[in-house]
Design a protein around this motif. Structure first.
Motif, short mmCIF file in Angstrom:
data_model
loop_
_atom_site.label_atom_id
_atom_site.label_comp_id
_atom_site.label_asym_id
_atom_site.label_seq_id
_atom_site.Cartn_x
_atom_site.Cartn_y
_atom_site.Cartn_z
N THR A 96 115.53 18.40 -63.24
CA THR A 96 116.11 19.62 -62.70
C THR A 96 115.95 20.77 -63.68
O THR A 96 115.27 20.65 -64.69
N ASP A 97 116.61 21.87 -63.40
CA ASP A 97 116.64 23.07 -64.25
C ASP A 97 115.29 23.75 -64.36
O ASP A 97 115.11 24.60 -65.23
N GLY A 98 114.34 23.41 -63.51
CA GLY A 98 113.05 24.07 -63.51
C GLY A 98 112.86 24.88 -62.25
O GLY A 98 113.81 25.09 -61.49
N THR A 99 111.64 25.32 -62.04
CA THR A 99 111.34 26.11 -60.84
C THR A 99 110.08 25.61 -60.17
O THR A 99 109.25 24.93 -60.79
N ILE A 100 109.94 25.96 -58.90
CA ILE A 100 108.75 25.64 -58.13
C ILE A 100 108.38 26.86 -57.29
O ILE A 100 109.27 27.57 -56.80
N ILE A 101 107.10 27.12 -57.17
CA ILE A 101 106.60 28.25 -56.38
C ILE A 101 105.99 27.70 -55.10
O ILE A 101 105.25 26.72 -55.12
N ASP A 102 106.29 28.35 -53.99
CA ASP A 102 105.66 28.02 -52.72
C ASP A 102 104.50 28.98 -52.52
O ASP A 102 104.71 30.16 -52.23
N PRO A 103 103.24 28.52 -52.70
CA PRO A 103 102.10 29.42 -52.56
C PRO A 103 101.95 30.02 -51.16
O PRO A 103 101.30 31.04 -50.98
N GLU A 108 109.66 31.87 -55.57
CA GLU A 108 110.00 30.90 -56.59
C GLU A 108 111.41 30.39 -56.33
O GLU A 108 112.32 31.16 -56.03
N TYR A 109 111.58 29.08 -56.44
CA TYR A 109 112.85 28.43 -56.16
C TYR A 109 113.29 27.60 -57.35
O TYR A 109 112.45 27.07 -58.09
N SER A 110 114.60 27.44 -57.53
CA SER A 110 115.11 26.43 -58.44
C SER A 110 114.71 25.09 -57.84
O SER A 110 114.54 24.97 -56.62
N CYS A 111 114.55 24.07 -58.68
CA CYS A 111 114.01 22.82 -58.17
C CYS A 111 114.70 21.62 -58.80
O CYS A 111 115.06 21.65 -59.98
N LEU A 123 108.52 10.70 -53.94
CA LEU A 123 109.25 11.68 -54.73
C LEU A 123 109.88 12.71 -53.79
O LEU A 123 109.20 13.23 -52.90
N LYS A 124 111.14 13.00 -53.98
CA LYS A 124 111.83 14.04 -53.21
C LYS A 124 111.93 15.29 -54.08
O LYS A 124 112.28 15.20 -55.26
N LEU A 125 111.64 16.44 -53.51
CA LEU A 125 111.75 17.72 -54.20
C LEU A 125 112.63 18.63 -53.37
O LEU A 125 112.40 18.81 -52.18
N ARG A 126 113.62 19.21 -54.00
CA ARG A 126 114.49 20.16 -53.32
C ARG A 126 114.34 21.51 -53.99
O ARG A 126 114.61 21.67 -55.18
N GLY A 127 113.87 22.47 -53.22
CA GLY A 127 113.76 23.84 -53.69
C GLY A 127 114.88 24.66 -53.08
O GLY A 127 115.19 24.50 -51.90
N TYR A 128 115.51 25.52 -53.89
CA TYR A 128 116.65 26.27 -53.39
C TYR A 128 116.83 27.56 -54.19
O TYR A 128 116.32 27.72 -55.29
N ILE A 129 117.58 28.46 -53.58
CA ILE A 129 117.96 29.71 -54.25
C ILE A 129 119.48 29.68 -54.37
O ILE A 129 120.18 29.53 -53.37
N GLY A 130 119.96 29.80 -55.58
CA GLY A 130 121.41 29.77 -55.79
C GLY A 130 121.96 28.36 -55.80
O GLY A 130 121.92 27.68 -56.81
N PHE A 131 122.43 27.90 -54.65
CA PHE A 131 123.02 26.58 -54.52
C PHE A 131 122.06 25.62 -53.84
O PHE A 131 121.36 26.00 -52.90
N SER A 132 122.06 24.37 -54.27
CA SER A 132 121.18 23.36 -53.69
C SER A 132 121.44 23.17 -52.19
O SER A 132 120.56 22.75 -51.45
N LEU A 133 122.65 23.51 -51.76
CA LEU A 133 123.01 23.39 -50.34
C LEU A 133 122.09 24.26 -49.47
O LEU A 133 121.77 23.91 -48.35
N PHE A 134 121.66 25.40 -50.02
CA PHE A 134 120.81 26.33 -49.28
C PHE A 134 119.37 26.16 -49.74
O PHE A 134 118.87 26.93 -50.57
N GLY A 135 118.70 25.16 -49.23
CA GLY A 135 117.33 24.91 -49.65
C GLY A 135 116.59 24.00 -48.69
O GLY A 135 117.07 23.71 -47.60
N ARG A 136 115.44 23.56 -49.15
CA ARG A 136 114.57 22.68 -48.35
C ARG A 136 114.16 21.51 -49.23
O ARG A 136 113.98 21.65 -50.43
N THR A 137 113.97 20.36 -48.60
CA THR A 137 113.55 19.16 -49.31
C THR A 137 112.22 18.68 -48.76
O THR A 137 112.05 18.59 -47.54
N GLN A 138 111.29 18.39 -49.65
CA GLN A 138 110.01 17.81 -49.28
C GLN A 138 109.91 16.41 -49.86
O GLN A 138 110.53 16.10 -50.88
N THR A 139 109.10 15.58 -49.21
CA THR A 139 108.78 14.25 -49.72
C THR A 139 107.33 14.26 -50.14
O THR A 139 106.46 14.63 -49.35
N TRP A 140 107.07 13.88 -51.37
CA TRP A 140 105.70 13.76 -51.88
C TRP A 140 105.38 12.30 -52.10
O TRP A 140 106.27 11.51 -52.43
#
Length: 144
Positions: A96-103, A108-111, A123-140
Motif C-alpha cells: 500500500t501507500d503507493g499510487t497507480i495511473i490509469d492510462p 492517478e489513484y492511491s493503491c 492479485l487484487k488491486l484497489r485504486g481509490y481517491i481519498g478513502f478506499s471505500l470510493f474506488g475500483r478493484t481489479q483482478t490481475w
C-alpha cells in the motif's frame, strides 16, 4: 551424504519457488474491472523494498497506445514502457501507500494490492481517491 546434498538442493529450489509465488514481483495480466477485457501485461519489480510496475505489452489491438490524458511528463507518451505503479510498500499481507495511473484516463489513484485468498497467481488491486471505500478493484493474473 550425496543423498542429503541432493535433498537440500531440491528443498531449497522448492522453497524459493514458494517464496517467489507469494511475491507480486513478476509479470501480470491486467483485466479491466468494467469491461472484463484483458488490457496489458505489467511487470512488477522491487527496488529498495518498494514495488514499481510498468506496462510491457498491450493486449487490445484496437486500444489506445499513447497516454493522451496523462498529465505532465507522461502526456502523449507511449503506454508501453510507462511506469503505472510506484512506491508500494509491504504492510502486513498487502502492499500500500503507493499510487497507480490509469492510462485510459490519465488519473492517478492511491493503491493497495493483495493476493486473493492466498492464491499466489491472482492479485487484487484497489485504486481509490481519498478513502478506499470510493474506488475500483481489479483482478490481475500472473503470466507464466
Amino acid at each position: 551424504m550425496k543423498f542429503m546434498r541432493q535433498f537440500l538442493v531440491i528443498f531449497c529450489l522448492v522453497l524459493s519457488q514458494v517464496l517467489l509465488a507469494q511475491s507480486p514481483v513478476g509479470i501480470w495480466k491486467s483485466i479491466d474491472d468494467e469491461s472484463g477485457k484483458e488490457k496489458s501485461h505489467v511487470e512488477i519489480i522491487e527496488v529498495k523494498g518498494k514495488l514499481y510496475g510498468k506496462v510491457i505489452k498491450l493486449l487490445d489491438p484496437n486500444g489506445r497506445t499513447t497516454c493522451t490524458s496523462c498529465p505532465g511528463k507522461d502526456k502523449g507518451k507511449p503506454i508501453i514502457g510507462m511506469q503505472v505503479m510506484q512506491n508500494m510498500v509491504k504492510v502486513g499481507d498487502e502492499w500500500t501507500d503507493g499510487t497507480i495511473i490509469d492510462p485510459a484516463n490519465g488519473k492517478e489513484y492511491s493503491c493497495t494490492l493483495w493476493f486473493e485468498d492466498g492464491k499466489p497467481n491472482m492479485l487484487k488491486l484497489r485504486g481509490y481517491i481519498g478513502f478506499s471505500l470510493f474506488g475500483r478493484t481489479q483482478t490481475w493474473h500472473r503470466v507464466k
